[in-house]
Design a protein around this motif. Structure first.
Motif, PDB file in Angstrom:
ATOM      1  N   ARG A  95       0.830  -1.198   0.000  1.00 60.24           N
ATOM      2  CA  ARG A  95       0.000   0.000   0.000  1.00 60.24           C
ATOM      3  C   ARG A  95       0.875   1.263   0.000  1.00 60.24           C
ATOM      4  O   ARG A  95       0.613   2.210  -0.751  1.00 60.24           O
ATOM      5  N   THR A  96       1.892   1.291   0.856  1.00 60.02           N
ATOM      6  CA  THR A  96       2.736   2.481   0.894  1.00 60.02           C
ATOM      7  C   THR A  96       3.789   2.470  -0.211  1.00 60.02           C
ATOM      8  O   THR A  96       4.284   3.531  -0.589  1.00 60.02           O
ATOM      9  N   ILE A  97       4.130   1.297  -0.747  1.00 58.22           N
ATOM     10  CA  ILE A  97       5.002   1.272  -1.930  1.00 58.22           C
ATOM     11  C   ILE A  97       4.300   2.008  -3.074  1.00 58.22           C
ATOM     12  O   ILE A  97       4.883   2.879  -3.730  1.00 58.22           O
ATOM     13  N   SER A  98       3.040   1.657  -3.309  1.00 58.13           N
ATOM     14  CA  SER A  98       2.301   2.286  -4.408  1.00 58.13           C
ATOM     15  C   SER A  98       2.087   3.778  -4.134  1.00 58.13           C
ATOM     16  O   SER A  98       2.178   4.605  -5.055  1.00 58.13           O
ATOM     17  N   PHE A  99       1.830   4.140  -2.862  1.00 58.44           N
ATOM     18  CA  PHE A  99       1.620   5.547  -2.495  1.00 58.44           C
ATOM     19  C   PHE A  99       2.890   6.356  -2.749  1.00 58.44           C
ATOM     20  O   PHE A  99       2.855   7.430  -3.365  1.00 58.44           O
ATOM     21  N   ALA A 100       4.028   5.845  -2.281  1.00 56.88           N
ATOM     22  CA  ALA A 100       5.302   6.559  -2.459  1.00 56.88           C
ATOM     23  C   ALA A 100       5.660   6.671  -3.936  1.00 56.88           C
ATOM     24  O   ALA A 100       6.137   7.715  -4.405  1.00 56.88           O
ATOM     25  N   ARG A 101       5.442   5.591  -4.690  1.00 58.43           N
ATOM     26  CA  ARG A 101       5.723   5.620  -6.131  1.00 58.43           C
ATOM     27  C   ARG A 101       4.855   6.669  -6.837  1.00 58.43           C
ATOM     28  O   ARG A 101       5.331   7.409  -7.702  1.00 58.43           O
ATOM     29  N   CYS A 102       3.578   6.717  -6.469  1.00 64.39           N
ATOM     30  CA  CYS A 102       2.662   7.692  -7.063  1.00 64.39           C
ATOM     31  C   CYS A 102       3.149   9.116  -6.796  1.00 64.39           C
ATOM     32  O   CYS A 102       3.165   9.965  -7.693  1.00 64.39           O
ATOM     33  N   CYS A 103       3.563   9.371  -5.546  1.00 66.65           N
ATOM     34  CA  CYS A 103       4.038  10.712  -5.183  1.00 66.65           C
ATOM     35  C   CYS A 103       5.329  11.063  -5.917  1.00 66.65           C
ATOM     36  O   CYS A 103       5.503  12.201  -6.381  1.00 66.65           O
ATOM     37  N   LEU A 104       6.235  10.099  -6.033  1.00 68.93           N
ATOM     38  CA  LEU A 104       7.477  10.341  -6.781  1.00 68.93           C
ATOM     39  C   LEU A 104       7.174  10.593  -8.255  1.00 68.93           C
ATOM     40  O   LEU A 104       7.819  11.438  -8.894  1.00 68.93           O
ATOM     41  N   GLY A 105       6.190   9.869  -8.784  1.00 66.65           N
ATOM     42  CA  GLY A 105       5.798  10.102 -10.172  1.00 66.65           C
ATOM     43  C   GLY A 105       5.210  11.489 -10.373  1.00 66.65           C
ATOM     44  O   GLY A 105       5.535  12.191 -11.347  1.00 66.65           O
ATOM     45  N   HIS A 106       4.364  11.904  -9.441  1.00 67.41           N
ATOM     46  CA  HIS A 106       3.758  13.237  -9.500  1.00 67.41           C
ATOM     47  C   HIS A 106       4.826  14.318  -9.413  1.00 67.41           C
ATOM     48  O   HIS A 106       4.819  15.293 -10.177  1.00 67.41           O
ATOM     49  N   LEU A 107       5.756  14.138  -8.480  1.00 67.74           N
ATOM     50  CA  LEU A 107       6.832  15.113  -8.308  1.00 67.74           C
ATOM     51  C   LEU A 107       7.714  15.185  -9.554  1.00 67.74           C
ATOM     52  O   LEU A 107       8.062  16.285 -10.022  1.00 67.74           O
ATOM     53  N   SER A 108       8.061  14.035 -10.112  1.00 68.26           N
ATOM     54  CA  SER A 108       8.901  14.011 -11.324  1.00 68.26           C
ATOM     55  C   SER A 108       8.182  14.663 -12.493  1.00 68.26           C
ATOM     56  O   SER A 108       8.790  15.387 -13.294  1.00 68.26           O
ATOM     57  N   LYS A 109       6.889  14.433 -12.590  1.00 66.05           N
ATOM     58  CA  LYS A 109       6.075  15.073 -13.636  1.00 66.05           C
ATOM     59  C   LYS A 109       6.085  16.586 -13.446  1.00 66.05           C
ATOM     60  O   LYS A 109       6.248  17.347 -14.420  1.00 66.05           O
ATOM     61  N   ARG A 110       5.953  17.037 -12.214  1.00 65.02           N
ATOM     62  CA  ARG A 110       5.946  18.470 -11.920  1.00 65.02           C
ATOM     63  C   ARG A 110       7.271  19.126 -12.283  1.00 65.02           C
ATOM     64  O   ARG A 110       7.306  20.267 -12.762  1.00 65.02           O
ATOM     65  N   THR A 111       8.383  18.417 -12.053  1.00 61.41           N
ATOM     66  CA  THR A 111       9.709  18.987 -12.302  1.00 61.41           C
ATOM     67  C   THR A 111      10.228  18.716 -13.714  1.00 61.41           C
ATOM     68  O   THR A 111      11.348  19.114 -14.049  1.00 61.41           O
ATOM     69  N   GLY A 112       9.419  18.022 -14.529  1.00 63.34           N
ATOM     70  CA  GLY A 112       9.791  17.816 -15.918  1.00 63.34           C
ATOM     71  C   GLY A 112      10.638  16.595 -16.192  1.00 63.34           C
ATOM     72  O   GLY A 112      11.101  16.393 -17.322  1.00 63.34           O
ATOM     73  N   ASP A 113      10.848  15.745 -15.197  1.00 62.72           N
ATOM     74  CA  ASP A 113      11.624  14.512 -15.401  1.00 62.72           C
ATOM     75  C   ASP A 113      10.656  13.411 -15.815  1.00 62.72           C
ATOM     76  O   ASP A 113      10.241  12.569 -15.009  1.00 62.72           O
ATOM     77  N   MET A 114      10.294  13.416 -17.091  1.00 64.54           N
ATOM     78  CA  MET A 114       9.223  12.543 -17.562  1.00 64.54           C
ATOM     79  C   MET A 114       9.614  11.065 -17.551  1.00 64.54           C
ATOM     80  O   MET A 114       8.760  10.198 -17.337  1.00 64.54           O
ATOM     81  N   ARG A 115      10.886  10.774 -17.763  1.00 62.23           N
ATOM     82  CA  ARG A 115      11.308   9.372 -17.744  1.00 62.23           C
ATOM     83  C   ARG A 115      11.106   8.770 -16.355  1.00 62.23           C
ATOM     84  O   ARG A 115      10.561   7.678 -16.217  1.00 62.23           O
ATOM     85  N   SER A 116      11.542   9.496 -15.326  1.00 64.59           N
ATOM     86  CA  SER A 116      11.353   9.009 -13.946  1.00 64.59           C
ATOM     87  C   SER A 116       9.873   8.956 -13.586  1.00 64.59           C
ATOM     88  O   SER A 116       9.417   8.013 -12.923  1.00 64.59           O
ATOM     89  N   ALA A 117       9.134   9.972 -14.033  1.00 64.02           N
ATOM     90  CA  ALA A 117       7.703  10.003 -13.733  1.00 64.02           C
ATOM     91  C   ALA A 117       7.010   8.772 -14.294  1.00 64.02           C
ATOM     92  O   ALA A 117       6.218   8.118 -13.603  1.00 64.02           O
ATOM     93  N   GLU A 118       7.321   8.446 -15.540  1.00 63.96           N
ATOM     94  CA  GLU A 118       6.679   7.287 -16.169  1.00 63.96           C
ATOM     95  C   GLU A 118       7.035   5.998 -15.438  1.00 63.96           C
ATOM     96  O   GLU A 118       6.174   5.152 -15.188  1.00 63.96           O
ATOM     97  N   SER A 119       8.299   5.844 -15.071  1.00 65.40           N
ATOM     98  CA  SER A 119       8.744   4.638 -14.375  1.00 65.40           C
ATOM     99  C   SER A 119       8.036   4.486 -13.034  1.00 65.40           C
ATOM    100  O   SER A 119       7.510   3.401 -12.708  1.00 65.40           O
TER     101      SER A 119
END
Length: 481
Positions: free
Chosen positions: A315-339
Motif C-alpha cells: 500500500r505504501t510502496i504504491s503511495f510513495a511511487r505515485c508521489c514520486l511520479g507526480h513530483l517528477s512530472k511536476r519537475t519535468g523529469d518525464m522518464r522518472s515520472a513514467e517509471s
C-alpha cells in the motif's frame, strides 16, 4: 499487583508497567508464585502496546509465550500468540501475525472463549484489510459482529462497526463509514472508554477527509491527539499527527502540517511504528512539494519508498511511487515520472489500493496527453474515471472528467468547451474553479478567461501558498509580456 491494576484503570500505563515489573522481580524469587510470570509478561506487554511501544510489547509477549510453554499453560500461550499477532500486524510482519493469530484462535474455539475469539477475529480483520482482501475482511467482521451481539457487549459491537467503516472508506461507501464510526463514538463516550474514543475519532477524521470535509477532519484529528495524550496512548496520538499532516496539506496549513508530520516521524521511529513511518514521511513530502521544496519532498518520498520495500508494504510502496511520479512530472523529469507511475499502478492493483490506482492512472494519462499520445491518454483516463467514480474519489473524478473534456476538444471543439463550461456550474472546490477557467482560456484564447483565472489563482495563493498556484500565475502573467 493491585497498584498496577489501579494504574490501568486510571489510564496510567507507565505506572502499571512499573508496578508489574516490580511484581515480576518478586515472582522470580518466590518459587510458589512462579506460575504468575507469564501473565505478568502479558500485562506488561499489553501496557506497552497501549502506549504504542511496539518493540517492547513484542519482547514482553514473546517472553510470556516462552514462559507459559515451559509451564504447559496452553491458555496463556494462545493468549500471548493473539496479542503478539496484533503487534506484528501493526509492524507489517503479516505472515507471522496470521500464523500466530490462527494458532491462538484454534485453541480458544475449542474452549469456546468468546472474548479471546473476538480478539483473534480483530487481528484477522486487520490482516485482510492490509492485504487489500476487503471481501474477506467484511465476511470476518460480519461473524465478529454476531459474536459481539451474542456476548451483549456494546463496546465490542461499536468496535466492529468502526472496523467495517474502514473497509467502506476503501470502497467509497463514505456515508456508511461515517455512520458506523459515529455510532462507535457515541458508545465509547457513554462508557467513558478513552482508547475506544480515540479509535472512533480516528475513523471519523479519516472518513471526513475522504468526503472533502477537511476542516471537520482536522478538528477530529486534533480531538484525537488531545484524547490520546490524556490516556498516554502514543500510538493513537501518532495516528492523529499523521492524519493532521495530511489534512493540513489540503487546507494549506503547511507550517502546522509540517510540525505534525515531523512529530509523527519521530514518534513512529521511537515506537517502532513501521506502518505509520512511511505515511508520515509521505505526507511531509507532500507538504514540502506543495511549498515548492522539491528536493526535500523527493528525499522524504524516497525514504518512505525504501522503508516500504523493506517491509513489502504494498500500500505504501504504491503511495510513495505515485508521489514520486507526480513530483517528477511536476519537475519535468518525464522518464522518472513514467517509471514510478507504471510501478505504482502495478503494485496498487496487487494491493487492491483503489485510491492510489486511480490517481496514478490519471497522472499517467495526463503525461500521455502532454506528449501527444492521445489514444493512450484516453484509455488510461477512462480507467481512472471509472474507478474514481466507483469509490467516490471526488478530486480524481473531477480531474478525469476535465481531461476527458480536453480530449474531446481535440476532435470536437464546441463539444469540448461545452463540457468544461457545464462543469463550471457544479459544486466544486475553489482551485477546481480556477483550473476550469484556466483550461477555457487555453481552449479559447479569450482574455476574459485569462483575467478571471489570474484573479482566482491570486486569491487562492493568498490563502494557500501552493507552488502550483504560483506556477499557474507565472504562466498566465508571463503571456502578458
Amino acid at each position: 499487583m493491585m497498584a498496577a491494576e489501579i494504574a490501568e484503570g486510571q489510564y496510567a500505563p507507565e505506572m502499571a508497567i512499573e508496578q508489574y515489573s516490580r511484581a515480576l522481580t518478586s515472582v522470580k524469587h518466590v518459587d510458589g508464585l512462579i506460575f504468575e510470570k507469564p501473565r505478568l509478561y502479558l500485562r506488561i506487554g499489553e501496557n506497552h502496546n497501549l502506549m504504542g511501544y511496539l518493540d517492547e510489547a513484542e519482547m514482553s509477549f514473546r517472553k510470556a509465550i516462552t514462559a507459559a510453554k515451559k509451564q504447559g499453560d496452553e491458555k496463556t500461550v494462545a493468549t500471548g500468540k493473539i496479542a503478539l499477532g496484533k503487534v506484528l500486524c501493526i509492524k507489517s510482519e503479516l505472515d507471522e501475525s496470521l500464523v500466530l493469530t490462527e494458532d491462538g484462535m484454534t485453541f480458544f474455539e475449542s474452549s469456546k472463549d468468546d472474548a479471546k475469539i473476538f480478539s483473534a477475529m480483530t487481528n484477522l480483520g486487520y490482516l485482510y484489510y492490509f492485504k487489500g482482501e476487503f471481501a474477506k475482511a467484511l465476511s470476518n467482521y460480519s461473524e465478529q459482529l454476531a459474536l459481539a451481539e451474542k456476548m451483549g457487549d456494546e463496546l465490542r459491537m461499536g468496535k466492529v462497526l468502526s472496523d467495517v467503516g474502514s473497509v467502506y472508506s476503501e470502497t467509497g461507501e463514505y456515508d456508511k463509514a461515517f455512520t458506523n464510526n459515529l455510532k462507535y463514538l457515541e458508545v465509547a463516550d457513554k462508557l467513558g472508554d478513552r482508547p475506544a474514543i480515540s479509535e472512533a475519532l480516528s475513523g471519523l477524521a479519516s472518513v471526513s477527509f475522504y468526503m472533502r470535509r477537511y476542516e471537520e477532519a482536522a478538528e477530529y484529528y486534533r480531538r484525537l491527539i488531545s484524547n490520546a495524550k490524556k490516556s498516554k496512548d502514543f500510538f493513537m496520538e501518532n495516528l492523529g499527527l499523521i492524519g493532521l499532516g495530511a489534512v493540513c496539506e489540503v487546507l494549506g496549513l503547511y507550517d502546522e502540517g509540517k510540525i505534525a508530520a515531523c512529530k509523527a516521524i519521530a514518534y513512529s521511529k521511537k515506537l517502532s511504528h513501521t506502518q505509520g513511518l512511511p505515511y508520515a514521511l509521505i505526507y511531509l513530502g507532500k507538504l514540502e512539494m506543495a511549498s515548492g521544496n522539491y528536493d526535500h519532498a523527493c528525499q522524504h518520498f524516497q525514504e518512505a519508498l525504501e522503508i516500504s520495500i523493506s517491509l513489502d508494504a504494498k500500500r505504501t510502496i504504491s503511495f510513495a511511487r505515485c508521489c514520486l511520479g507526480h513530483l517528477s512530472k511536476r519537475t519535468g523529469d518525464m522518464r522518472s515520472a513514467e517509471s514510478h507511475l507504471k510501478d505504482a499502478i502495478v503494485v496498487a492493483k496487487k494491493a487492491n489500493n483503489h485510491h492510489i490506482l486511480s490517481e496514478s492512472l490519471l497522472l499517467l494519462a495526463e503525461m500521455r496527453y502532454d506528449t501527444g499520445n492521445y489514444d493512450a491518454a484516453k484509455q488510461l483516463n477512462e480507467e481512472a474515471l471509472s474507478l474514481a467514480e466507483s469509490i467516490g474519489r471526488k478530486r480524481t473524478f473531477f480531474s478525469t472528467r476535465l481531461l476527458e473534456a480536453r480530449l474531446l476538444y481535440l476532435v470536437d471543439k464546441s463539444s469540448g468547451m461545452a463540457k468544461v463550461k457545464g462543469m463550471l456550474s457544479e459544486d466544486m472546490e475553489k482551485h477546481q474553479h480556477a483550473e476550469l477557467t484556466y483550461q477555457l482560456y487555453k481552449m479559447t484564447s479569450d482574455e476574459s478567461y485569462k483575467r478571471k483565472a489570474i484573479e482566482l489563482y491570486l486569491a487562492l495563493y493568498e490563502n494557500v501558498p501552493n507552488s502550483l498556484f504560483k506556477e499557474r500565475i507565472a504562466v498566465l502573467e508571463g503571456e502578458n509580456t
